[in-house]
Design a protein around this motif. Structure first.
Motif, PDB file in Angstrom:
ATOM      1  N   LYS A  31      14.997  23.370  42.518  1.00 13.58           N
ATOM      2  CA  LYS A  31      14.341  22.390  41.648  1.00 13.58           C
ATOM      3  C   LYS A  31      13.967  23.033  40.323  1.00 13.58           C
ATOM      4  O   LYS A  31      13.682  24.228  40.255  1.00 13.58           O
ATOM      5  N   LEU A  32      13.962  22.206  39.305  1.00 15.20           N
ATOM      6  CA  LEU A  32      13.452  22.653  38.014  1.00 15.20           C
ATOM      7  C   LEU A  32      12.791  21.468  37.328  1.00 15.20           C
ATOM      8  O   LEU A  32      13.008  20.311  37.709  1.00 15.20           O
ATOM      9  N   SER A  33      11.961  21.782  36.363  1.00 18.81           N
ATOM     10  CA  SER A  33      11.282  20.729  35.632  1.00 18.81           C
ATOM     11  C   SER A  33      11.161  21.130  34.160  1.00 18.81           C
ATOM     12  O   SER A  33      11.087  22.318  33.835  1.00 18.81           O
ATOM     13  N   LEU A  34      11.164  20.111  33.336  1.00 17.11           N
ATOM     14  CA  LEU A  34      10.984  20.300  31.898  1.00 17.11           C
ATOM     15  C   LEU A  34       9.611  19.743  31.528  1.00 17.11           C
ATOM     16  O   LEU A  34       9.340  18.567  31.787  1.00 17.11           O
ATOM     17  N   HIS A  35       8.766  20.586  30.968  1.00 19.07           N
ATOM     18  CA  HIS A  35       7.444  20.170  30.529  1.00 19.07           C
ATOM     19  C   HIS A  35       7.425  20.095  29.008  1.00 19.07           C
ATOM     20  O   HIS A  35       7.813  21.062  28.331  1.00 19.07           O
ATOM     21  N   ILE A  36       6.990  18.965  28.516  1.00 21.02           N
ATOM     22  CA  ILE A  36       6.863  18.781  27.073  1.00 21.02           C
ATOM     23  C   ILE A  36       5.380  18.613  26.786  1.00 21.02           C
ATOM     24  O   ILE A  36       4.778  17.586  27.131  1.00 21.02           O
ATOM     25  N   THR A  37       4.777  19.625  26.204  1.00 18.02           N
ATOM     26  CA  THR A  37       3.351  19.553  25.908  1.00 18.02           C
ATOM     27  C   THR A  37       3.123  18.901  24.551  1.00 18.02           C
ATOM     28  O   THR A  37       4.009  18.904  23.683  1.00 18.02           O
ATOM     29  N   ASP A  38       1.927  18.314  24.381  1.00 14.87           N
ATOM     30  CA  ASP A  38       1.578  17.659  23.123  1.00 14.87           C
ATOM     31  C   ASP A  38       2.710  16.730  22.678  1.00 14.87           C
ATOM     32  O   ASP A  38       3.227  16.822  21.555  1.00 14.87           O
ATOM     33  N   SER A  39       3.101  15.839  23.553  1.00 15.26           N
ATOM     34  CA  SER A  39       4.241  14.953  23.290  1.00 15.26           C
ATOM     35  C   SER A  39       4.041  14.166  21.992  1.00 15.26           C
ATOM     36  O   SER A  39       2.933  13.717  21.678  1.00 15.26           O
ATOM     37  N   GLN A  40       5.140  14.002  21.271  1.00 14.36           N
ATOM     38  CA  GLN A  40       5.138  13.286  20.002  1.00 14.36           C
ATOM     39  C   GLN A  40       6.071  12.079  20.078  1.00 14.36           C
ATOM     40  O   GLN A  40       7.066  12.116  20.808  1.00 14.36           O
ATOM     41  N   PRO A  41       5.786  11.032  19.317  1.00 18.35           N
ATOM     42  CA  PRO A  41       6.700   9.871  19.326  1.00 18.35           C
ATOM     43  C   PRO A  41       8.142  10.258  19.026  1.00 18.35           C
ATOM     44  O   PRO A  41       9.084   9.646  19.547  1.00 18.35           O
ATOM     45  N   GLY A  42       8.335  11.281  18.229  1.00 15.99           N
ATOM     46  CA  GLY A  42       9.677  11.755  17.911  1.00 15.99           C
ATOM     47  C   GLY A  42      10.386  12.410  19.075  1.00 15.99           C
ATOM     48  O   GLY A  42      11.590  12.688  18.979  1.00 15.99           O
TER      49      GLY A  42
END
Lengths: 113, 112
Positions: A72-83
């Motif tokens: 398994k793997l996961s992608l974390h996007i911190t401080d998500s932006q509308p872009g």
């Protein structure tokens, strides 16, 4: 037989939150895991990638966490932006599988302002 | 400039007609790919080419064939197109087994 699975199919977060996109795979010979993102009416482009020698790869606000034992793997996007709103594809390839790059079905991420 | 170019970008054909989608790259990449993308299905691999005249089937090759006579050029051919081949087709290239694909802009094919 789907070799690369992604979840959720769609994800909505508020601006500033952390988005977590999940991926799992079947073939234990896979040894390279790129994530691609695709904006509407554009072509996919490489975002970040990891090899199993590492369990974490970081690039700015984007981090891949990798668990080889559980495939398994996961992608974390911190401080998500509308872009960041886009479709994210987890992919996998293997030296022993003749350069085939197999894609998951993607996660549609919506970041609300 | 690293670029993968697809032609045509948009194409409308009638069922039974032949279709030729062309792809070119200026990076001298050995490996080239054809994928199709349908809503909810992600990117499905049709064919992969390792170099000139060295092609291999992907996961969904039925109804398609390819041609690679020059390293920089890779064609996808549909003989007698079917309505279920309506899709967006992406060509990509990579250098060896880096796993990093460079995609073209896509060719949207509609088969009526």
């Amino acid at each position: 037989q789907q070799q690369v699975r992604q979840s959720p199919q769609s994800l909505t977060v508020w601006e500033g939150e952390t988005a977590i996109l999940n991926c799992s795979y079947e073939d234990s010979t896979f040894d390279y895991f790129p994530w691609y993102w695709q904006f509407p009416r554009e072509s996919p482009a490489l975002l970040i990638a990891i090899r199993p020698v590492s369990n974490k790869k970081e690039d700015g606000r984007f981090t891949i966490f990798f668990n080889k034992r559980e495939k398994k793997l996961s992608l974390h996007i911190t401080d998500s932006q509308p872009g960041d709103s886009a479709t994210y594809f987890c992919a996998a390839s293997s030296d022993t599988n003749a350069y085939k790059v197999i894609f998951g079905k993607g996660t549609h991420l919506h970041v609300l302002p | 400039d690293m670029k993968v170019t697809q032609m045509p970008r948009y194409l409308i054909k009638r069922m039974g007609e032949n279709v030729l989608l062309e792809c070119g790259q200026d990076m001298s990449h050995e490996t080239m790919y054809w994928y199709r993308q349908d809503p909810g299905l992600g990117l499905q691999l049709i064919y992969i080419s390792y170099d000139v005249d060295s092609n291999s089937e992907g996961d969904i090759p039925k109804g398609y064939r390819v041609s690679r006579k020059k390293r920089e050029h890779f064609s996808l051919i549909l003989d007698s197109a079917k309505t279920n081949q309506t899709s967006v087709y992406f060509c990509a290239s990579s250098s060896g087994n880096t796993g990093q694909l460079y995609f073209g802009e896509g060719s949207k094919l509609t088969v009526l």
